[in-house]
Write a protein that holds these residues in place. Structure first.
Motif, mmCIF file in Angstrom:
data_model
loop_
_atom_site.group_PDB
_atom_site.id
_atom_site.type_symbol
_atom_site.label_atom_id
_atom_site.label_comp_id
_atom_site.label_asym_id
_atom_site.label_seq_id
_atom_site.Cartn_x
_atom_site.Cartn_y
_atom_site.Cartn_z
ATOM 1 N N ILE A 41 0.864 -1.181 0.000
ATOM 2 C CA ILE A 41 0.000 0.000 0.000
ATOM 3 C C ILE A 41 0.899 1.229 0.000
ATOM 4 O O ILE A 41 1.701 1.435 0.924
ATOM 5 C CB ILE A 41 -0.925 0.046 1.235
ATOM 6 C CG1 ILE A 41 -1.677 -1.276 1.420
ATOM 7 C CG2 ILE A 41 -1.895 1.226 1.125
ATOM 8 C CD1 ILE A 41 -2.671 -1.596 0.335
ATOM 9 N N GLY A 85 -4.259 6.580 -1.586
ATOM 10 C CA GLY A 85 -3.487 5.357 -1.546
ATOM 11 C C GLY A 85 -3.762 4.438 -2.724
ATOM 12 O O GLY A 85 -4.842 4.467 -3.314
ATOM 13 N N THR A 108 -2.913 0.201 -4.164
ATOM 14 C CA THR A 108 -2.388 -1.138 -3.921
ATOM 15 C C THR A 108 -1.538 -1.556 -5.111
ATOM 16 O O THR A 108 -1.964 -1.416 -6.256
ATOM 17 C CB THR A 108 -3.536 -2.141 -3.729
ATOM 18 O OG1 THR A 108 -4.294 -1.771 -2.567
ATOM 19 C CG2 THR A 108 -3.009 -3.557 -3.548
ATOM 20 N N TRP A 133 -8.369 -1.869 4.630
ATOM 21 C CA TRP A 133 -7.308 -2.235 3.690
ATOM 22 C C TRP A 133 -7.793 -3.332 2.755
ATOM 23 O O TRP A 133 -7.600 -3.259 1.560
ATOM 24 C CB TRP A 133 -6.063 -2.709 4.436
ATOM 25 C CG TRP A 133 -5.457 -1.707 5.349
ATOM 26 C CD1 TRP A 133 -5.247 -1.824 6.691
ATOM 27 C CD2 TRP A 133 -4.974 -0.406 4.997
ATOM 28 N NE1 TRP A 133 -4.661 -0.688 7.192
ATOM 29 C CE2 TRP A 133 -4.488 0.204 6.177
ATOM 30 C CE3 TRP A 133 -4.908 0.318 3.796
ATOM 31 C CZ2 TRP A 133 -3.939 1.475 6.191
ATOM 32 C CZ3 TRP A 133 -4.363 1.598 3.808
ATOM 33 C CH2 TRP A 133 -3.886 2.160 4.992
ATOM 34 N N ALA A 141 -6.968 -6.134 1.480
ATOM 35 C CA ALA A 141 -6.096 -6.506 0.353
ATOM 36 C C ALA A 141 -6.299 -7.979 -0.003
ATOM 37 O O ALA A 141 -6.565 -8.803 0.867
ATOM 38 C CB ALA A 141 -4.644 -6.257 0.738
ATOM 39 N N HIS A 151 -7.349 3.630 -2.346
ATOM 40 C CA HIS A 151 -7.725 3.961 -0.973
ATOM 41 C C HIS A 151 -7.950 5.471 -0.905
ATOM 42 O O HIS A 151 -6.996 6.258 -0.885
ATOM 43 C CB HIS A 151 -6.629 3.514 -0.006
ATOM 44 C CG HIS A 151 -6.258 2.064 -0.189
ATOM 45 N ND1 HIS A 151 -6.882 1.047 0.495
ATOM 46 C CD2 HIS A 151 -5.341 1.469 -1.008
ATOM 47 C CE1 HIS A 151 -6.370 -0.118 0.114
ATOM 48 N NE2 HIS A 151 -5.433 0.112 -0.802
#
Length: 292
Positions: free
Chosen positions: A35, A44, A46, A209, A211, A217
């Motif tokens: 991240i 943000g 990924t 998050w 993920a 994000h």
């Protein structure tokens, strides 16, 4: 690394020398992800990027489809979503005749919209798959490919809850959503907040998050900037106290979400709401906008 547009400057986001988080996901398609956050606007991403995210959702096996809900948990969620549907319908003026829920998941919101919108409205539920997740009374279910062919420029009210963050290219994804709307149509988007107060409490286990499924994000600032880049008239921005606790507790304990954790989270809900209000760092952000 592809850089999205920065909400604080006239250029692209700028990332520091190291990611904020490195997460082991256990997912075969992206076992380890990073991240990264912009040093200027906080937005943000990924990484590594995924050209096609559909393999992540094969078989409806991710928690996005809420397949575990049953009994009193399902009944409570249905009650809450019916209230939500009534509020969303009030933003579309005049009353919407064609409504679509993009990324419908288990179809709960689409069914609630159908129950609240009345007989004059047609409700569509859209997702990756050709077959619906469950019986969809009074809702027309269709896969994304069919929906793109048949609903382009026809939708009065389009809802998109916790979907926009699942694609690496937010601008392209928003353009895809806008293609469904008629001129003057209303778009409602809700996404997790990367600045959520609980990120610090739960750390890597925080559900925000999620993920590798969450590809971007959003901050309050970066979400607004995205909508402004596409010349949308923003009608309202809302801070949302989302269901962060149950999913975060499950990740922290290394177990699947279950009714016991949901009950614990429900009991802590007043404290969660107060903390998010006081800090102005909600678990989710909602934006309601109108297409020109």
């Amino acid at each position: 690394m592809t850089m999205p547009a920065c909400a604080a400057t006239s250029g692209s986001c700028h990332y520091g020398p190291a990611p904020q988080l490195v997460l082991e996901t256990g997912n075969t398609h992206a076992p380890v992800v990073e991240i990264w956050r912009c040093t200027a606007c906080g937005h943000g991403v990924t990484r590594p990027e995924m050209a096609d995210v559909s393999p992540l959702y094969a078989g409806r096996e991710s928690e996005d489809f809420l397949a575990r809900d049953a009994g009193w948990v399902e009944a409570l969620k249905n009650f809450v979503v019916r209230r939500l549907a009534r509020g969303l319908l009030a933003f579309a003026n005049p009353a919407p005749r064609v409504i679509a829920d993009f990324g419908t998941g288990n179809g709960m919101l689409a069914r609630a919209l159908a129950a609240e919108a009345g007989a004059d409205a047609t409700i569509h539920a859209l997702d990756f798959f050709d077959e619906p997740p469950a019986p969809m009374d009074n809702v027309r279910y269709m896969g994304f490919a069919e929906a793109a062919r048949t609903l382009s420029g026809k939708v009065d009210l389009l809802t998109c809850f916790h979907v926009l963050e699942h694609d690496d290219d937010s601008d392209a994804m928003l353009q895809r959503l806008l293609a469904y709307l008629r001129p003057g149509g209303t778009l409602v988007v809700e996404v997790p907040n990367v600045d959520c107060v609980w990120n610090g409490w739960f750390g890597k286990a925080c559900a925000n998050w999620y993920a590798p499924f969450h590809r971007v994000h959003f901050t309050r600032r970066s979400l607004r900037a995205l909508f402004e880049r596409h010349d949308l008239t923003i009608l309202r921005e809302e801070d949302i106290c989302g269901p962060t606790f149950a999913l975060s507790l499950a990740a922290l304990l290394g177990v699947a979400p279950n009714s016991l954790l949901f009950a614990v989270a429900a009991g802590l809900r007043p404290a969660q709401w107060i903390a998010e209000k006081v800090t102005r760092r909600p678990s989710a952000l909602r934006i309601i906008a109108r297409k020109s």
